[in-house]
Design a protein around this motif. Structure first.
Motif, mmCIF file in Angstrom:
data_model
loop_
_atom_site.group_PDB
_atom_site.id
_atom_site.type_symbol
_atom_site.label_atom_id
_atom_site.label_comp_id
_atom_site.label_asym_id
_atom_site.label_seq_id
_atom_site.Cartn_x
_atom_site.Cartn_y
_atom_site.Cartn_z
ATOM 1 N N LEU A 1 44.766 -18.067 28.869
ATOM 2 C CA LEU A 1 43.967 -16.868 28.413
ATOM 3 C C LEU A 1 44.444 -15.546 29.283
ATOM 4 O O LEU A 1 44.535 -14.484 28.570
ATOM 5 N N GLY B 1 45.623 -13.617 26.404
ATOM 6 C CA GLY B 1 44.352 -12.898 25.699
ATOM 7 C C GLY B 1 43.990 -13.993 24.856
ATOM 8 O O GLY B 1 44.140 -15.212 24.678
ATOM 9 N N TYR B 2 42.813 -13.670 24.206
ATOM 10 C CA TYR B 2 42.092 -14.331 23.398
ATOM 11 C C TYR B 2 42.708 -14.657 22.133
ATOM 12 O O TYR B 2 42.809 -15.970 21.570
ATOM 13 N N SER B 3 43.195 -13.885 21.315
ATOM 14 C CA SER B 3 43.307 -13.809 19.974
ATOM 15 C C SER B 3 44.829 -14.736 19.706
ATOM 16 O O SER B 3 44.849 -15.458 18.825
ATOM 17 N N ALA C 1 37.805 -10.377 28.048
ATOM 18 C CA ALA C 1 38.357 -11.135 26.681
ATOM 19 C C ALA C 1 37.501 -11.842 26.196
ATOM 20 O O ALA C 1 37.052 -11.822 24.858
#
Lengths: 206, 206
Positions: free
Chosen positions: A26, A30-32, A113
């Motif tokens: 993460l 990041g999240y996406s 996030a």
């Protein structure tokens, strides 16, 4: 100021290893752009173990969020203070230090996030409601203690606590979602001014 | 309080229609379940037009974010006030009304969902830095006006503005990421107390 380091050393058990791998993935992606594949890349054991424990990315990330928020709770300064005023100052320093170390902004960025999922996902929202409740109650207790100790004025402890917690949350969230360090110093000055003006009974000049 | 309604009526041009379709899809599905397919479902024209304009989900959503933040700017109360104190109160009421209508929480939820991308994506972060700068400058101007008008004390306008903006941001973000309406009333009371205590020159009793 104690930086949150969710993983002090390499954990041994599978659950902690999955949490650490998810956190690392993460932090990096990041999240996406996060996938179970990428979490697997950070995981020392067979990736199939992750699928055995979690049905998908969000189930795993909600478990990670719960884990990270527990770490946040454990790091909150709770004792060793002369009075509630010193305790409150330590808490503000802890939440909003004069300068953030990169481990700290990484941690706040990871939590921020996941926070983006909360408006549309009950499971995330529930975790954020729980931690916000915890912080508000803790801050309320400190203010109440200060009133009992005669160092704080007889304010409404819940009202002042809600205000302080919200300002601290806003500052941390803005720091990692705007990348702008600059307003932090001004904010800290005004937070301490607020505490002084609103809460502290000035025994020297009052 | 004027609720942000990003799309007053059905827009005619393709760009506005893509923005509206993206907003509707984001509102319904949140960030993680959003696909160009689902945006296409809300779009009255051929989905291929969306692909012609945008390379992917994030490029489209950054354009939507920029569009939504422009709406936010346009809705900020700017004139028709007797003095800066009235202006500041209107601004706080606008950002943090006593109760939120569902269109307003939908809007804040959509923006908060996109904010979750900011810690790991420069393009989102840049937009949030820009809007935060705008709000801080606007608030600073109001406080400076108030000092010039003799209704506010000679505080550091930037410092007080940073503090107020951060508290308002924190409150709005917490509202949609915890789902908890309850602390809002206490927060509003304390915000107005802060304004009174820190800024307002009390001409009646002072």
């Amino acid at each position: 100021m104690e930086t949150p380091t969710p993983f002090q050393s390499s954990p041994e058990n599978t659950h902690s290893q999955i949490m650490q791998a998810s956190y690392e993935a993460l932090r990096k992606h990041g999240y996406s752009n996060l996938t179970i594949q990428r979490i697997g890349d950070e995981f020392p054991k067979s990736k199939s173990l992750i699928y055995q424990h979690y049905d998908g990315k969000d189930e795993l990330l909600v478990a990670l969020l719960e884990f990270l928020l527990e770490q946040l709770k454990d790091h909150v300064p709770t004792d060793g203070f002369d009075d509630a005023h010193e305790h409150l100052q330590a808490l503000i320093d802890h939440a909003l230090p004069a300068s953030f170390e990169s481990e700290h902004t990484d941690f706040m960025g990871a939590v921020a996030a996941l926070r983006g999922q909360a408006p549309h996902d009950d499971a995330y929202r529930e975790q954020f409601a729980k931690i916000s409740e915890f912080h508000r109650e803790h801050m309320t207790d400190i203010i109440r203690d200060g009133i009992d100790q005669g160092v704080f004025r007889a304010v409404d402890p819940e009202q002042s606590a809600a205000f302080l917690m919200t300002a601290l949350h806003g500052a941390r969230n803005q720091r990692v979602t705007t990348g702008n360090d600059e307003p932090i110093a001004a904010l800290r000055r005004e937070l301490f001014e607020y505490v002084q003006m609103r809460l502290v009974i000035d025994t020297e000049n009052g």
